[in-house]
Design a protein around this motif. Sequence first.
Motif, PDB file in Angstrom:
ATOM      1  N   LEU A 209      -2.776 -14.495  -1.703  1.00  0.00           N
ATOM      2  CA  LEU A 209      -3.621 -13.294  -1.634  1.00  0.00           C
ATOM      3  C   LEU A 209      -2.820 -12.081  -1.174  1.00  0.00           C
ATOM      4  O   LEU A 209      -3.001 -10.971  -1.694  1.00  0.00           O
ATOM      5  N   GLN A 212      -0.722 -10.969  -4.111  1.00  0.00           N
ATOM      6  CA  GLN A 212      -1.547 -10.292  -5.106  1.00  0.00           C
ATOM      7  C   GLN A 212      -1.989  -8.913  -4.617  1.00  0.00           C
ATOM      8  O   GLN A 212      -2.000  -7.945  -5.388  1.00  0.00           O
ATOM      9  N   ALA A 213      -2.348  -8.827  -3.322  1.00  0.00           N
ATOM     10  CA  ALA A 213      -2.761  -7.533  -2.778  1.00  0.00           C
ATOM     11  C   ALA A 213      -1.603  -6.547  -2.793  1.00  0.00           C
ATOM     12  O   ALA A 213      -1.777  -5.362  -3.104  1.00  0.00           O
ATOM     13  N   ARG A 214      -0.390  -7.040  -2.456  1.00  0.00           N
ATOM     14  CA  ARG A 214       0.769  -6.148  -2.474  1.00  0.00           C
ATOM     15  C   ARG A 214       1.069  -5.654  -3.882  1.00  0.00           C
ATOM     16  O   ARG A 214       1.343  -4.469  -4.098  1.00  0.00           O
ATOM     17  N   GLY A 217      -1.608  -3.225  -4.843  1.00  0.00           N
ATOM     18  CA  GLY A 217      -1.390  -1.944  -4.168  1.00  0.00           C
ATOM     19  C   GLY A 217      -0.255  -1.159  -4.786  1.00  0.00           C
ATOM     20  O   GLY A 217      -0.337   0.074  -4.943  1.00  0.00           O
TER      21      GLY A 217
END
Length: 423
Positions: A209, A212-214, A217
């Motif tokens: 997660l 994926q968030a990085r 972003g």
Amino acid sequence: MSTSPEATVGAVPLDAVTDANLRRWMPLTLLAASLVVAVTDTVLSHRSADAIPFRVAIPVLAGVTLLAAGWTWVFHPSVRGRPVTYFLVRLVLTAILVGLNPWYGIYTWYAYVEGPNYLPDRLVYPAMGGVAMIASASYIGGYPTTPVLIVVWLLLSAGSFALVRFVTGVVRKSREQEIERGRMLEELTATNQRLEETLAENRGLQNQLVTQAREAGALDERARLAGEIHDTLAQALTGIIRQLEAADRTGELAGATRPHVDQAAQLAREGLSEARRSLQALRPGRLEGSTLPKAIQGVAAGADLPVDVDVTGPVRVLPTDQEVVLLRVVQEALANVTKHASATRVGVTLTYLEDAVMLDVRDDGVGFDPDAVGERPDGTGMGLTAMRDRLARVDGTLIVESTPGEGTALVATLPCGAPVTAS
């Protein structure tokens, strides 16, 4: 409790083998001790008028003792596995031996240990009652022959049975508690193992997660910057070019020579080209629905000079931010070659190693001095700095090898994890 391979005999733990041997040899040892004491007692008491001649008593004692020993050796539960039959015959032989000589009470008491281990629950207490009566007979010197001795014998038997029942109950309860503790320990161990597996899975999901968030972003930030460049810098440069072209058409800039105006228009066009290239770099459309090698081949196909692309090693999918960085390095390198190198050919090699990915861009151009690249007025130094900054954000490195007149080689290296074959 687990045992090491050295602590086993076949598939049976060594402590279990030792316990079985002890249970088999203990009654034999007690029989031998009882026989020695009983023979001694018989020899010492043979002078009395009512005593059985020891020439008769000793062979009888020895014969019954050998029978009991043979029964124990051959039919012991650790050998034959018939505990009820073994114990009942053992009880009868014990009663006969005590009748022959009370000193066989030495052998009798071990039945208290064997009964709970070999008999089913429904037979334990009746058997213990029979053992208590035989043992009580040994206490009073033999089976009773008078009413008083019968009363004493029955009282001793009842007391012995009550004591044995109490001790047996305590032992059984202790064993049940031990078994329950063992079961709870096994359940706790299994629960801890499942918890560790769940925590490991959660850590993996958390890392996924975060990655994926990085990536999301980074993509959002690139899109935002692309929008700002398009709405501000690119629009402003487009407006300047259109104004200069309009002034030229209306004659406002009429004159024989106008080097400054022409240079301003040229710089504006170059700035707009750079802005559009930056927009393309921030919006990695080539990677959408494609692999990195195919995206690099697409960039190479759109270059203004021949570019050879070679891919070695098993192709695998990298994190999006790493693939974007490598694609931008190729784009920046080809742009620099086109503008500054005067090269005729360029070679791009993408190499997938076990723990890294390497990108080589080599040209046959004029080359330059890498140590003085920051001082070049043509902007090459800025391009290399941008490459290094991009690579540094994903823990990558850039090596520049160039000599004036002998071409240039750029080597970008990115560390990565275990191979994952691209589909």
